[in-house]
Write an enzyme that holds these catalytic residues in place. Structure first.
Site, PDB file in Angstrom:
ATOM      1  N   CYS A 141       0.858  -1.194   0.000  1.00 24.03           N
ATOM      2  CA  CYS A 141       0.000   0.000   0.000  1.00 24.03           C
ATOM      3  C   CYS A 141       0.891   1.239   0.000  1.00 24.03           C
ATOM      4  O   CYS A 141       1.403   1.630   1.051  1.00 24.03           O
ATOM      5  CB  CYS A 141      -0.908  -0.025   1.231  1.00 24.03           C
ATOM      6  SG  CYS A 141      -1.912   1.465   1.386  1.00 24.03           S
ATOM      7  N   CYS A 144      -0.161   4.322   1.988  1.00 27.65           N
ATOM      8  CA  CYS A 144       0.060   4.196   3.427  1.00 27.65           C
ATOM      9  C   CYS A 144       1.553   4.222   3.775  1.00 27.65           C
ATOM     10  O   CYS A 144       1.950   4.857   4.740  1.00 27.65           O
ATOM     11  CB  CYS A 144      -0.507   2.867   3.925  1.00 27.65           C
ATOM     12  SG  CYS A 144      -1.902   2.260   3.015  1.00 27.65           S
ATOM     13  N   ASP A 145       2.365   3.501   3.026  1.00 28.67           N
ATOM     14  CA  ASP A 145       3.725   3.211   3.480  1.00 28.67           C
ATOM     15  C   ASP A 145       4.835   3.994   2.776  1.00 28.67           C
ATOM     16  O   ASP A 145       5.990   3.907   3.196  1.00 28.67           O
ATOM     17  CB  ASP A 145       4.003   1.709   3.343  1.00 28.67           C
ATOM     18  CG  ASP A 145       3.141   0.900   4.318  1.00 28.67           C
ATOM     19  OD1 ASP A 145       2.667   1.483   5.311  1.00 28.67           O
ATOM     20  OD2 ASP A 145       2.941  -0.307   4.091  1.00 28.67           O
TER      21      ASP A 145
HETATM   22  C1  LIG Z   1      -0.262  -3.551   3.925  1.00 28.64           C
HETATM   23  C2  LIG Z   1      -1.416  -2.596   3.876  1.00 28.64           C
HETATM   24  C3  LIG Z   1      -1.317  -1.393   4.529  1.00 28.64           C
HETATM   25  C4  LIG Z   1      -2.387  -0.503   4.489  1.00 28.64           C
HETATM   26  N1  LIG Z   1      -2.261   0.694   5.134  1.00 28.64           N
HETATM   27  C5  LIG Z   1      -3.295   1.580   5.097  1.00 28.64           C
HETATM   28  C6  LIG Z   1      -3.175   2.845   5.737  1.00 28.64           C
HETATM   29  O1  LIG Z   1      -2.129   3.210   6.265  1.00 28.64           O
HETATM   30  N2  LIG Z   1      -4.253   3.658   5.702  1.00 28.64           N
HETATM   31  C7  LIG Z   1      -5.430   3.314   5.067  1.00 28.64           C
HETATM   32  O2  LIG Z   1      -6.386   4.083   5.117  1.00 28.64           O
HETATM   33  N3  LIG Z   1      -5.561   2.135   4.444  1.00 28.64           N
HETATM   34  C8  LIG Z   1      -4.510   1.272   4.432  1.00 28.64           C
HETATM   35  N4  LIG Z   1      -4.614   0.090   3.750  1.00 28.64           N
HETATM   36  C9  LIG Z   1      -5.880  -0.229   3.103  1.00 28.64           C
HETATM   37  C10 LIG Z   1      -6.862  -0.713   4.180  1.00 28.64           C
HETATM   38  O3  LIG Z   1      -6.217  -1.679   4.997  1.00 28.64           O
HETATM   39  C11 LIG Z   1      -8.111  -1.318   3.562  1.00 28.64           C
HETATM   40  O4  LIG Z   1      -8.726  -0.379   2.724  1.00 28.64           O
HETATM   41  C12 LIG Z   1      -9.086  -1.734   4.677  1.00 28.64           C
HETATM   42  O5  LIG Z   1      -8.481  -2.628   5.575  1.00 28.64           O
HETATM   43  C13 LIG Z   1     -10.324  -2.409   4.109  1.00 28.64           C
HETATM   44  O6  LIG Z   1     -11.145  -2.715   5.195  1.00 28.64           O
HETATM   45  P1  LIG Z   1     -12.299  -3.837   5.143  1.00 28.64           P
HETATM   46  O7  LIG Z   1     -12.854  -3.862   6.519  1.00 28.64           O
HETATM   47  O8  LIG Z   1     -13.163  -3.590   3.996  1.00 28.64           O
HETATM   48  O9  LIG Z   1     -11.568  -5.199   4.817  1.00 28.64           O
HETATM   49  P2  LIG Z   1     -10.311  -5.941   5.427  1.00 28.64           P
HETATM   50  O10 LIG Z   1      -9.375  -4.992   6.055  1.00 28.64           O
HETATM   51  O11 LIG Z   1      -9.819  -6.798   4.316  1.00 28.64           O
HETATM   52  O12 LIG Z   1     -10.911  -6.832   6.585  1.00 28.64           O
HETATM   53  C14 LIG Z   1     -11.632  -7.973   6.309  1.00 28.64           C
HETATM   54  C15 LIG Z   1     -11.830  -8.741   7.588  1.00 28.64           C
HETATM   55  O13 LIG Z   1     -12.621  -9.886   7.275  1.00 28.64           O
HETATM   56  C16 LIG Z   1     -12.018 -11.052   7.794  1.00 28.64           C
HETATM   57  N5  LIG Z   1     -12.351 -12.127   6.849  1.00 28.64           N
HETATM   58  C17 LIG Z   1     -11.944 -12.291   5.569  1.00 28.64           C
HETATM   59  N6  LIG Z   1     -12.515 -13.386   5.022  1.00 28.64           N
HETATM   60  C18 LIG Z   1     -13.311 -13.922   5.991  1.00 28.64           C
HETATM   61  C19 LIG Z   1     -14.181 -15.041   6.053  1.00 28.64           C
HETATM   62  N7  LIG Z   1     -14.375 -15.854   5.004  1.00 28.64           N
HETATM   63  N8  LIG Z   1     -14.816 -15.286   7.205  1.00 28.64           N
HETATM   64  C20 LIG Z   1     -14.661 -14.487   8.296  1.00 28.64           C
HETATM   65  N9  LIG Z   1     -13.853 -13.405   8.286  1.00 28.64           N
HETATM   66  C21 LIG Z   1     -13.200 -13.125   7.147  1.00 28.64           C
HETATM   67  C22 LIG Z   1     -10.540 -10.761   7.895  1.00 28.64           C
HETATM   68  O14 LIG Z   1      -9.971 -11.530   8.936  1.00 28.64           O
HETATM   69  C23 LIG Z   1     -10.560  -9.273   8.217  1.00 28.64           C
HETATM   70  O15 LIG Z   1     -10.640  -9.057   9.597  1.00 28.64           O
HETATM   71  C24 LIG Z   1      -3.556  -0.821   3.780  1.00 28.64           C
HETATM   72  C25 LIG Z   1      -3.651  -2.040   3.114  1.00 28.64           C
HETATM   73  C26 LIG Z   1      -2.597  -2.931   3.159  1.00 28.64           C
HETATM   74  C27 LIG Z   1      -2.703  -4.240   2.428  1.00 28.64           C
END
Ligand SMILES: Cc1cc2nc3c(=O)[nH]c(=O)nc-3n(C[C@H](O)[C@H](O)[C@H](O)COP(=O)(O)OP(=O)(O)OC[C@H]3O[C@@H](n4cnc5c(N)ncnc54)[C@H](O)[C@@H]3O)c2cc1C
Length: 322
Positions: A141, A144-145
């Site tokens: 990302c 972010c990083d």
């Molecule tokens: C390395 C990295 C760094 C990042 N840093 C930043 C940052 O600094 N600032 C920023 O704004 N954004 C950042 N992002 C982007 C941000 O993390 C995402 O936009 C955000 O996490 C999306 O949130 P979400 O809740 O939609 O999904 P996710 O974060 O993908 O969360 C999904 C959740 O669902 C759970 N899950 C998945 N499949 C299943 C299943 N089948 N059954 C039960 N549970 C399940 C997982 O365990 C997880 O807890 C970063 C992304 C990455 C990859």
């Protein structure tokens, strides 16, 4: 127990949805494999509103604490992986609009509405060293990083728009940026290509097939095959940004709701509703173009409030005739 809302996922979207569902006094179940979501591996998150700097790990703990703050309203199953989701047909139930969620423990849960918040996973290179150095130089990302790579030499893998944008994010910080593209030309927008070509820090390497990432505690090298000459080459870098796309975790709902060509759940951005009434979605699993923690949480607030409105409307309807 028939829940008002079942929330799938415990990242920023799932936890925000839980907080809002609890405030509307909806009987809620949150099922997740883990709390925190994808940015849990980030050493320093600098754009979560209200926190100038927070580690992904600490932010994950705060999300979990907040989701657990309503034990009377929100039941939590963690760690539990959702393996299947189905709509209950009128034949198995007098209500014809409920959903059943099955998990890898063998348990099944019923809900009147669902919020899909199981996010996405980064498309990986699947080469040696990638997992070992994840969070130790390997990053997914750039928004972010990028600031963590001030004064450093980095490689960006992927010559599409995501790769070009990563280079743009890195230009203010890194000393040297190699952009590696597998094909013979960059794929991203020409305007962005022109912009990055103007920076003396950027070197574009075409026909590059990345082969391995090596290092000690942190990344020191990226090794690739020059497909034009068939030579193996090595770059001295302290960071590798993998920008070859992400994969939404939508496989379990692909027969239930409409997906776009990337497998993202299509939502109506006003109400976070999917193509199937009663199912809402938020965050990285959706076709919302901006994948960020704040946006995922905001979309999930919308999903929870829209689910509340949906429940109020559906409860008003007379029951279906037997
Ligand atoms: C390395 C990295 C760094 C990042 N840093 C930043 C940052 O600094 N600032 C920023 O704004 N954004 C950042 N992002 C982007 C941000 O993390 C995402 O936009 C955000 O996490 C999306 O949130 P979400 O809740 O939609 O999904 P996710 O974060 O993908 O969360 C999904 C959740 O669902 C759970 N899950 C998945 N499949 C299943 C299943 N089948 N059954 C039960 N549970 C399940 C997982 O365990 C997880 O807890 C970063 C992304 C990455 C990859």
């Amino acid at each position: 127990m028939l829940y008002d809302i079942i929330i799938l996922g415990g990242g920023p979207a799932g936890c925000a949805a839980a907080v809002y569902a609890a405030r509307k006094q909806l009987k809620t179940l949150l099922i997740t494999e883990s709390f925190g979501g994808q940015s849990i591996v980030s050493a320093d998150i600098q754009n979560w509103i209200g926190e100038k700097s927070v580690s992904g790990f600490d932010l994950a703990k705060k999300f979990e604490e907040h989701a657990r703050a309503f034990p009377d309203m929100v039941d939590i199953r963690m760690p539990e992986r959702v393996s299947a989701v189905r709509k209950i047909s009128a034949e198995d139930n007098t209500r014809d609009h409920d959903f059943e969620v099955a998990t890898d423990t063998g348990a099944t849960y019923r809900g009147k509405t669902l919020i899909l918040a199981i996010g996405a996973r980064r498309r990986k290179l699947n080469i040696p060293g990638e997992e070992q150095f994840n969070g130790k130089g390997v990053a997914y990302c750039s928004t972010c990083d990028a600031p963590l790579f001030g004064g450093k030499r980095v490689a960006v893998v992927g010559g599409g728009n995501a790769g070009l944008e990563a280079v743009t994010d890195l230009i203010p910080y890194a000393d040297k940026i190699y952009l590696l593209e597998y094909g013979a030309t960059l794929k991203g927008d020409p305007v962005t290509q022109d912009r990055i070509r103007q920076s003396p820090k950027v070197e574009i390497i075409l026909n590059a097939q990345t082969q391995s990432i090596t290092g000690n505690t942190f990344v020191t090298n990226l090794n690739y095959l020059d497909r034009a000459t068939n030579e193996t080459k090595t770059l001295d870098v302290e960071g590798v940004f993998v920008e070859i796309g992400s994969v939404p975790n939508s496989e379990i709902v692909k027969d239930l709701v409409a997906l776009d060509k990337y497998g993202q759940v299509m939502i109506d951005s006003k109400h976070a509703s999917t193509s199937l009434p009663g199912i809402f979605a938020a965050g990285d699993i959706t076709d919302d173009p901006y994948k960020q923690n704040n946006i995922s949480a905001g979309d999930a607030v919308k999903a929870a409030l829209a689910a509340y409105a949906y429940l109020q409307n559906s409860e008003k309807k007379p029951p279906a005739e037997a």
